[in-house]
Design a protein around this motif. Structure first.
Motif, PDB file in Angstrom:
ATOM      1  N   LEU B   3       0.837  -1.195   0.000  1.00  0.00           N
ATOM      2  CA  LEU B   3       0.000   0.000   0.000  1.00  0.00           C
ATOM      3  C   LEU B   3       0.874   1.248   0.000  1.00  0.00           C
ATOM      4  O   LEU B   3       0.638   2.197  -0.746  1.00  0.00           O
ATOM      5  N   ALA B   6       2.187   1.815  -3.360  1.00  0.00           N
ATOM      6  CA  ALA B   6       1.151   2.378  -4.230  1.00  0.00           C
ATOM      7  C   ALA B   6       0.946   3.857  -3.940  1.00  0.00           C
ATOM      8  O   ALA B   6       0.764   4.665  -4.854  1.00  0.00           O
ATOM      9  N   ILE B   7       1.000   4.214  -2.649  1.00  0.00           N
ATOM     10  CA  ILE B   7       0.791   5.612  -2.291  1.00  0.00           C
ATOM     11  C   ILE B   7       1.926   6.468  -2.842  1.00  0.00           C
ATOM     12  O   ILE B   7       1.702   7.521  -3.442  1.00  0.00           O
ATOM     13  N   ALA B  10       1.547   7.030  -6.489  1.00  0.00           N
ATOM     14  CA  ALA B  10       0.485   7.990  -6.789  1.00  0.00           C
ATOM     15  C   ALA B  10       0.931   9.411  -6.464  1.00  0.00           C
ATOM     16  O   ALA B  10       0.610  10.360  -7.180  1.00  0.00           O
ATOM     17  N   ILE B 251      -2.830  13.056  -1.976  1.00  0.00           N
ATOM     18  CA  ILE B 251      -3.091  11.623  -2.080  1.00  0.00           C
ATOM     19  C   ILE B 251      -3.447  11.037  -0.713  1.00  0.00           C
ATOM     20  O   ILE B 251      -4.386  10.250  -0.573  1.00  0.00           O
ATOM     21  N   GLN B 253      -4.818  12.424   1.817  1.00  0.00           N
ATOM     22  CA  GLN B 253      -6.159  12.752   2.320  1.00  0.00           C
ATOM     23  C   GLN B 253      -7.210  11.843   1.689  1.00  0.00           C
ATOM     24  O   GLN B 253      -8.190  11.487   2.321  1.00  0.00           O
ATOM     25  N   LEU B 254      -6.977  11.415   0.437  1.00  0.00           N
ATOM     26  CA  LEU B 254      -7.916  10.469  -0.183  1.00  0.00           C
ATOM     27  C   LEU B 254      -7.874   9.132   0.551  1.00  0.00           C
ATOM     28  O   LEU B 254      -8.903   8.525   0.851  1.00  0.00           O
ATOM     29  N   HIS B 255      -6.633   8.685   0.841  1.00  0.00           N
ATOM     30  CA  HIS B 255      -6.512   7.412   1.555  1.00  0.00           C
ATOM     31  C   HIS B 255      -7.111   7.499   2.953  1.00  0.00           C
ATOM     32  O   HIS B 255      -7.767   6.577   3.414  1.00  0.00           O
ATOM     33  N   ALA B 256      -6.868   8.633   3.605  1.00  0.00           N
ATOM     34  CA  ALA B 256      -7.402   8.798   4.955  1.00  0.00           C
ATOM     35  C   ALA B 256      -8.916   8.657   4.939  1.00  0.00           C
ATOM     36  O   ALA B 256      -9.507   8.064   5.845  1.00  0.00           O
ATOM     37  N   GLY B 258     -10.628   6.867   2.813  1.00  0.00           N
ATOM     38  CA  GLY B 258     -10.925   5.450   2.588  1.00  0.00           C
ATOM     39  C   GLY B 258     -10.779   4.649   3.869  1.00  0.00           C
ATOM     40  O   GLY B 258     -11.494   3.680   4.097  1.00  0.00           O
ATOM     41  N   TRP B 259      -9.820   5.081   4.708  1.00  0.00           N
ATOM     42  CA  TRP B 259      -9.640   4.380   5.985  1.00  0.00           C
ATOM     43  C   TRP B 259     -10.703   4.765   6.994  1.00  0.00           C
ATOM     44  O   TRP B 259     -10.805   4.173   8.065  1.00  0.00           O
TER      45      TRP B 259
END
Lengths: 359, 305
Positions: B3, B6-7, B10, B251, B253-256, B258-259
């Motif tokens: 992950l 991937a981050i 990105a 990026i 903040q997008l993952h955050a 999703g979590w």
């Protein structure tokens, strides 16, 4: 004196011949305000298709204008005002955020007819119209739950407004019927149109384990990312099969043309009234793109669901609807949530492990 | 680990267009010219880059088309502001509006078309290394070019005589002119360089980021690049920090989300801007004074003949 008498006679004659002829000689000017570029291949593009249908249908009886890339907020009020002052008699404002600006301009121009998309405020000269997009989302939720191997759906949201939230809820309610343990990950990008950001959100969702991507934003970026990664996705607003021939399962597409034709006709006939239109699969304002990239049984299920929604035997928000806390949501519409509850939806249903931003 | 990899991938992809466009603008502003038309040059670069790649099937040719489109538009700017001594702010804003229109016109026929994504580097043995392989040796060419470019700009500005002259012109064009340096010629070259960088940055979007063209696809990245130059106080090192920081927070903040971190997404969306501004301001606070704006930035120069 003579001249005045002549003018009076001419006026009488004109009235005698009928106002209809006088109006018909004058073209009806129709204005459109778009949130994105007409070539966004999504939301705005579909409105543009509707406008083109008008041109085709009425030819030189009308004259259409559009303003594209008009951001929501103060900028939009200026643009709508501009269209009204330029002599447009019927103005379509095609984004949720144009609601209050449209209302303000409508009050200043009582003789101009306004049509606002996806909002809930109306006035004597301002109609509202919207699609029951959640009907399509319900079908998508079913397909997604069937097709997801990991049981995790990825949802890209634009802004946490009722239309988007009702879409998420409809998806989830349908998906839970197929797989009670289904999970949904929601990422808000806070924009309707930014291909780069939409792609980043899709990547983040896939990296976090989602394997079916659904979006409520306007570009085909997410579809394209899913296609690159070999995942599955749903198109949005337009049929996006071009961007994911092996990826797109279906798409909830918006078909505004017939409505626009009907309203312009009413304006030409002088029968236009402020109304609230909320049309769905049945009226063909919401149309499902072909069901692709799925086994026949899933396809059949989707088509059956579509038929049931059209027939009215299946209601996506059938009571009881349970909120996130597990408590039943008040059922105002008899056997299903009433339109007001759906159009103003600001809660997640049970099973969504997230919070509505800012709530 | 996967992950994280991937981050990082990105983040690099999201930061690269910003770094490319901001690098060019940094050099332009160091020469004392304020070109606010970055967004316009980027979007024209995007349209032409896509057209080039679509017609030939080559990412490289697409990138070159983007660069030339950016240069062409920057020449309009140079002609107006340097040749005719028109106000730079107004011309730059007009350039953006012009660029958005021109790109829509060029790109109209390409909406809905697809091309294949820019090829990624592949070195047997290295790219397949766990974790670092893809990040260091598996990027598309733009990423490497953007890093090479900012290093080259740093070297040029601080280690070459030509760079010294360019900075001198940016600080005091009258003195530089009195010493016999061709102020307008050097500024024109700088503006062209900035145009090329912006064009390349724009071309990156449809060639590598999201391989299709839609009007308005730069979505304000040119403005962010402009802001980065200012907040980096015109220093290449800080620009790199700023660009990657902005990309990283965008990026993350997008993952955050999703979590399921319970922070409102509206605040999350504002975070890249907040974080970048705060960090760069803190950096320039801690070092004594830091570098300030080129003294002649945005001022018109008419040589006396």
């Amino acid at each position: 004196m003579n001249r005045k008498a002549l003018a009076a006679a001419a006026m009488l004659l004109a009235t005698g011949l009928g106002l209809g002829a006088a109006v018909a000689a004058d073209k009806l000017k129709v204005g459109f305000v778009y949130i994105g570029p007409v070539g966004d291949f999504g939301w705005t593009y579909q409105h543009e298709v509707g406008r083109q249908m008008l041109v085709k249908e009425f030819g030189d009886k009308i004259e259409t204008t559009y303003l594209e890339n008009v951001s929501e907020g103060p900028d939009s009020e200026r643009s709508i005002e501009q269209l009204a002052r330029a002599g447009n008699q019927l103005i379509f404002t095609t984004s949720f955020g144009y609601m209050d600006p449209t209302l303000k301009v409508a009050k200043r121009h009582p003789k101009v007819m306004f049509e606002h998309a996806t909002g809930f405020k109306r006035d004597k000269n301002m109609s509202s119209y919207s699609g029951r997009f959640f009907e399509g989302r319900y079908i998508q939720g079913q397909i997604a739950a069937k097709m997801s191997k990991k049981g995790v759906l990825g949802y890209i949201g634009s802004f946490p407004i009722p239309e988007v939230i009702s879409g998420i809820n409809a998806t989830m309610l349908a998906a839970q019927k197929i797989n009670p343990d289904i999970k949904i990950k929601i990422i808000w990008v806070n924009t309707w149109f930014d291909p780069g950001k939409e792609a980043d959100a899709a990547k983040a969702l896939l990296d976090q384990g989602a394997d079916v991507i659904m979006q409520h934003t306007d570009s085909p970026a997410a579809m394209q990312v899913a296609s690159e990664r070999g995942a599955l996705a749903f198109g949005q607003d337009s049929d996006m099969i071009k961007f994911g021939p092996k990826t797109q399962l279906t798409a909830v597409t918006n078909n505004w043309g017939p409505y626009y034709v009907e309203r312009v006709k009413a304006a030409l006939d002088g029968t236009w009234k402020s109304e609230d239109t909320w049309a769905g699969l049945k009226e063909k304002m919401v149309v499902m793109a072909p069901y692709t990239n799925m086994p026949d049984d899933v396809k059949k299920m989707a088509m059956d669901t579509e038929a049931a929604i059209i027939a009215g035997t299946l209601k996506p928000f059938k009571c009881p609807v349970l909120g996130q806390d597990g408590k039943e949501v008040e059922c105002k519409g008899g056997d299903a949530l009433d339109p007001g509850q759906v159009l103003g939806m600001n809660f997640y249903v049970k099973g969504i492990d997230d919070k509505i931003p800012g709530k | 680990m996967e992950l994280l990899e991937a981050i990082i991938l990105a983040v690099l992809a999201a930061s690269t267009p910003l770094l490319l466009a901001a690098s060019g603008e940094l050099l332009v502003e160091r020469a004392g010219v304020l070109n606010l038309g970055v967004e316009g040059m980027m979007i024209v670069g995007a349209a032409c880059g896509f057209a080039g790649a679509w017609a030939t099937g080559s990412t490289l040719i697409g990138a070159l088309c983007g660069i030339f489109a950016g240069i062409a538009l920057s020449l309009v700017f140079a002609l107006m502001t340097l040749g005719l001594a028109v106000n730079q702010v107004a011309t730059g804003l007009a350039l953006t509006i012009l660029g958005i229109g021109v790109s829509g016109l060029i790109g109209a026929g390409f909406v809905g078309e697809r091309i294949s994504t820019a090829p990624r580097l592949y070195i047997p043995g290295l790219t397949t290394l766990p974790f670092v392989g893809k990040i260091l040796f598996g990027e598309d060419g733009f990423v490497y070019v953007s890093i090479a470019l900012i290093v080259a700009i740093w070297y040029f500005l601080y280690r070459t005589r030509a760079g010294l002259i360019l900075r001198a012109i940016g600080d005091n064009h009258v003195s530089a002119h009195a010493l016999g340096y061709p102020v307008l010629k050097i500024r024109t070259l700088a503006v062209m360089f900035g145009g090329g960088c912006a064009g390349l940055a724009g071309a990156y979007l449809p060639l590598a980021y999201t391989p299709f063209f839609v009007p308005g696809m730069t979505a304000g990245r040119g403005w962010i690049a402009l802001a980065l130059v200012v907040f980096a106080s015109w220093l290449p090192g800080r620009l790199v920090i700023g660009a990657y920081l902005f990309g990283a927070v965008s990026i993350l903040q997008l993952h955050a989300q999703g979590w399921g971190v319970g922070v409102p997404s509206q605040l999350m969306s504002a975070l890249p801007y907040l974080a970048t501004v705060v960090v760069l301001v803190l950096i320039s606070r801690t070092r004594s004074g830091g570098s300030t704006a080129p003294a002649a930035l945005g001022t018109v120069f008419v040589p006396d003949r």
